[in-house]
Design a protein around this motif. Structure first.
Motif, mmCIF file in Angstrom:
data_model
loop_
_atom_site.group_PDB
_atom_site.id
_atom_site.type_symbol
_atom_site.label_atom_id
_atom_site.label_comp_id
_atom_site.label_asym_id
_atom_site.label_seq_id
_atom_site.Cartn_x
_atom_site.Cartn_y
_atom_site.Cartn_z
ATOM 1 N N MET A 120 -33.511 -16.776 -12.079
ATOM 2 C CA MET A 120 -33.499 -18.109 -12.675
ATOM 3 C C MET A 120 -32.281 -18.949 -12.278
ATOM 4 N N ASP A 121 -31.212 -18.308 -11.810
ATOM 5 C CA ASP A 121 -29.928 -19.025 -11.741
ATOM 6 C C ASP A 121 -29.891 -20.359 -10.983
ATOM 7 N N PRO A 122 -30.551 -20.525 -9.835
ATOM 8 C CA PRO A 122 -30.433 -21.839 -9.190
ATOM 9 C C PRO A 122 -31.103 -22.954 -9.996
ATOM 10 N N PRO A 164 -36.518 -10.088 -5.913
ATOM 11 C CA PRO A 164 -35.967 -10.241 -7.262
ATOM 12 C C PRO A 164 -34.487 -9.810 -7.321
ATOM 13 N N SER A 165 -33.610 -10.784 -7.606
ATOM 14 C CA SER A 165 -32.168 -10.531 -7.597
ATOM 15 C C SER A 165 -31.600 -10.621 -9.007
ATOM 16 N N ASP A 166 -32.490 -10.631 -9.999
ATOM 17 C CA ASP A 166 -32.092 -10.973 -11.372
ATOM 18 C C ASP A 166 -31.602 -9.783 -12.200
ATOM 19 N N ALA A 194 -29.644 -1.977 -6.797
ATOM 20 C CA ALA A 194 -28.283 -1.722 -7.284
ATOM 21 C C ALA A 194 -27.455 -2.946 -6.955
ATOM 22 N N LYS A 195 -27.572 -3.946 -7.840
ATOM 23 C CA LYS A 195 -26.802 -5.177 -7.656
ATOM 24 C C LYS A 195 -25.679 -5.167 -8.672
ATOM 25 N N TYR A 196 -24.468 -5.187 -8.170
ATOM 26 C CA TYR A 196 -23.297 -5.032 -9.035
ATOM 27 C C TYR A 196 -22.757 -6.384 -9.488
ATOM 28 N N PHE A 204 -21.262 -17.998 -2.350
ATOM 29 C CA PHE A 204 -22.702 -18.221 -2.574
ATOM 30 C C PHE A 204 -22.910 -19.155 -3.769
ATOM 31 N N ARG A 205 -22.174 -18.908 -4.835
ATOM 32 C CA ARG A 205 -22.316 -19.765 -6.020
ATOM 33 C C ARG A 205 -21.813 -21.178 -5.740
ATOM 34 N N ASP A 206 -20.823 -21.300 -4.853
ATOM 35 C CA ASP A 206 -20.391 -22.646 -4.422
ATOM 36 C C ASP A 206 -21.530 -23.324 -3.658
ATOM 37 N N ASP A 216 -20.345 -13.984 -18.233
ATOM 38 C CA ASP A 216 -20.471 -13.393 -16.901
ATOM 39 C C ASP A 216 -21.823 -12.703 -16.828
ATOM 40 N N LYS A 217 -22.052 -11.936 -15.760
ATOM 41 C CA LYS A 217 -23.378 -11.342 -15.564
ATOM 42 C C LYS A 217 -23.376 -9.839 -15.861
ATOM 43 N N LYS A 218 -22.364 -9.403 -16.627
ATOM 44 C CA LYS A 218 -22.182 -7.949 -16.796
ATOM 45 C C LYS A 218 -23.222 -7.273 -17.685
ATOM 46 N N TYR A 220 -26.364 -7.638 -17.260
ATOM 47 C CA TYR A 220 -27.539 -7.293 -16.434
ATOM 48 C C TYR A 220 -27.164 -6.727 -15.066
ATOM 49 N N GLN A 221 -26.134 -7.246 -14.410
ATOM 50 C CA GLN A 221 -25.744 -6.641 -13.130
ATOM 51 C C GLN A 221 -24.935 -5.367 -13.403
ATOM 52 N N MET A 222 -24.919 -4.454 -12.446
ATOM 53 C CA MET A 222 -24.323 -3.137 -12.692
ATOM 54 C C MET A 222 -22.797 -3.160 -12.705
ATOM 55 N N VAL A 247 -29.015 -2.572 -1.933
ATOM 56 C CA VAL A 247 -27.697 -2.391 -2.528
ATOM 57 C C VAL A 247 -26.900 -3.663 -2.235
ATOM 58 N N LYS A 248 -26.160 -4.125 -3.214
ATOM 59 C CA LYS A 248 -25.445 -5.392 -3.053
ATOM 60 C C LYS A 248 -24.224 -5.407 -3.961
ATOM 61 N N PRO A 249 -23.037 -5.773 -3.498
ATOM 62 C CA PRO A 249 -22.634 -6.010 -2.117
ATOM 63 C C PRO A 249 -22.737 -4.752 -1.246
ATOM 64 N N VAL A 273 -22.421 -9.577 1.330
ATOM 65 C CA VAL A 273 -22.481 -10.850 0.595
ATOM 66 C C VAL A 273 -21.418 -11.853 1.040
ATOM 67 N N SER A 274 -21.571 -13.056 0.492
ATOM 68 C CA SER A 274 -20.775 -14.197 0.926
ATOM 69 C C SER A 274 -19.271 -13.927 0.895
ATOM 70 N N GLY A 275 -18.771 -13.332 -0.196
ATOM 71 C CA GLY A 275 -17.323 -13.117 -0.312
ATOM 72 C C GLY A 275 -16.812 -12.111 0.703
ATOM 73 N N SER A 312 -26.891 -10.361 6.414
ATOM 74 C CA SER A 312 -25.512 -10.820 6.596
ATOM 75 C C SER A 312 -25.461 -12.230 7.154
ATOM 76 N N TYR A 313 -24.449 -12.973 6.708
ATOM 77 C CA TYR A 313 -24.177 -14.310 7.251
ATOM 78 C C TYR A 313 -23.702 -14.218 8.701
ATOM 79 N N PHE A 314 -23.394 -13.013 9.157
ATOM 80 C CA PHE A 314 -22.958 -12.804 10.543
ATOM 81 C C PHE A 314 -24.127 -12.452 11.462
#
Ligand code: PBG
Length: 324
Positions: A120-122, A164-166, A194-196, A204-206, A216-218, A220-222, A247-249, A273-275, A312-314
């Protein structure tokens, strides 16, 4: 000395013979940020070299990537504030430009594999992946039907795989059932298994202006202290019908990638991920690291750890190097 490992390293040809890991462009997924409008190519300031694209310009970018051998893309929408609400209704509205982008990219490039984001986030005025109630709690079961509608709308637009990334419980089976009921039995699910809850999603959020408005997202995220719990998530997603486990990141979680790879017979994806990309870009801009050597070492490490699929962004730069 009978055994001298250096003998097998003494020339490029011998090193080629014994090379264990080969990361080809087939395994890469390139993330693209989409924005409504025309003639827009806006750089994300915290992720140099990555842009918010309008549909007219992203078509050229997809074509360029396909020529380089990248065949898979994961697409994310940047939504204007006026379309955000508590229940993310815009995510499955006919007016959602993201759905038209999927349709158009798919019709221009039917050979490309398009992967969506289901969360839902965007679209949420709260900036959370799930429904936030008056007490500020993220309600799991209220969120599921919204995710189901979002996934079906994306499938109708022509997406190949929904992502699904939720991190809501039970969402893979709910989405699978929703897709099947709507006749989309061939639409795949790449589950963010396994999304932490990570500090590395900042750029990404920017890019999407999707940071949580509160908290925060704690819930639901791991928790990054945990690894056994990732196996529990993997088992559930497998039973629920996932086609890929993610798995993410990636870099701080190579141990998780390896453990899922050895525990599961499903393909494993990892999201660099982005960071994680931003750190390397920044060090290279300062002249502290060399991009041309540090970048392929990084992506190869993720593949070596056990990720069949590397997001990857690369990806584009990596594929360019392969062609050179
Ligand atoms: C949203 C989502 C996020 C990412 C992918 N999907 C951010 C978040 O959970 O806050 C992050 C990807 C990246 O940092 O590159 N559900």
């Amino acid at each position: 000395m009978l055994s001298r490992p250096r003998r097998n390293r003494q020339s490029a040809a011998i090193r080629g013979l014994v090379q264990e890991t080969h990361l080809s462009a087939n395994h890469l997924v390139y993330p693209l940020f989409l924005v409504d409008g025309n003639n827009i190519k806006q750089e994300v300031s915290s992720l140099p070299g990555n842009y918010r694209w309008s549909l007219d310009l992203v078509l050229g970018e997809v074509e360029a990537c396909l020529k380089l051998g990248i065949q898979s893309f994961i697409l994310f929408p940047s939504i204007e504030d006026q379309y955000k609400d508590k229940t993310a209704t815009h995510s499955y509205s006919d007016q959602n430009f993201y759905l038209s982008c999927i349709k158009e990219i798919k019709s221009k490039f039917p050979e490309a594999c398009l992967i969506s984001d289901v969360a839902m986030d965007p679209y949420s005025s709260d900036g959370h992946d799930g429904y936030v109630n008056d007490q500020g709690e993220i309600e799991n079961d209220t969120t599921l039907p919204i995710l189901g509608k979002m996934a079906v709308a994306q499938a109708q637009a022509g997406i190949d795989i929904v992502g699904p990334s939720d991190m809501m419980d039970g969402r893979v089976s709910f989405i699978r059932q929703s897709l099947d009921d709507a006749g989309f039995t061939n639409t795949g699910i790449m589950s963010y298994t396994a999304k932490y809850a990570s500090a590395f999603y900042g750029p990404f959020r920017d890019a999407l202006d999707s940071a949580p408005k509160g908290g925060d997202k704690k819930t639901y995220q791991m928790d990054y202290h945990n690894s056994v719990e990732a196996l529990r998530e993997a088992e559930l997603d497998t039973l629920e019908g996932a086609d890929f486990l993610m798995v993410k990141p990636a870099l701080n979680y190579l141990d998780i990638i390896q453990s899922l790879k050895s525990a599961s017979d499903l393909p494993i994806a990892a999201y660099h991920v982005s960071g994680e990309c931003a750190m390397l870009i920044a060090a290279c801009q300062k002249g502290w690291l060399d991009y041309e050597t540090a970048m392929p070492e990084t992506l190869t490490a993720i593949h070596r750890a056990g990720a069949d699929v590397v997001i990857s962004y690369f990806a584009k730069d990596y594929a360019k190097r392969l062609k050179a």
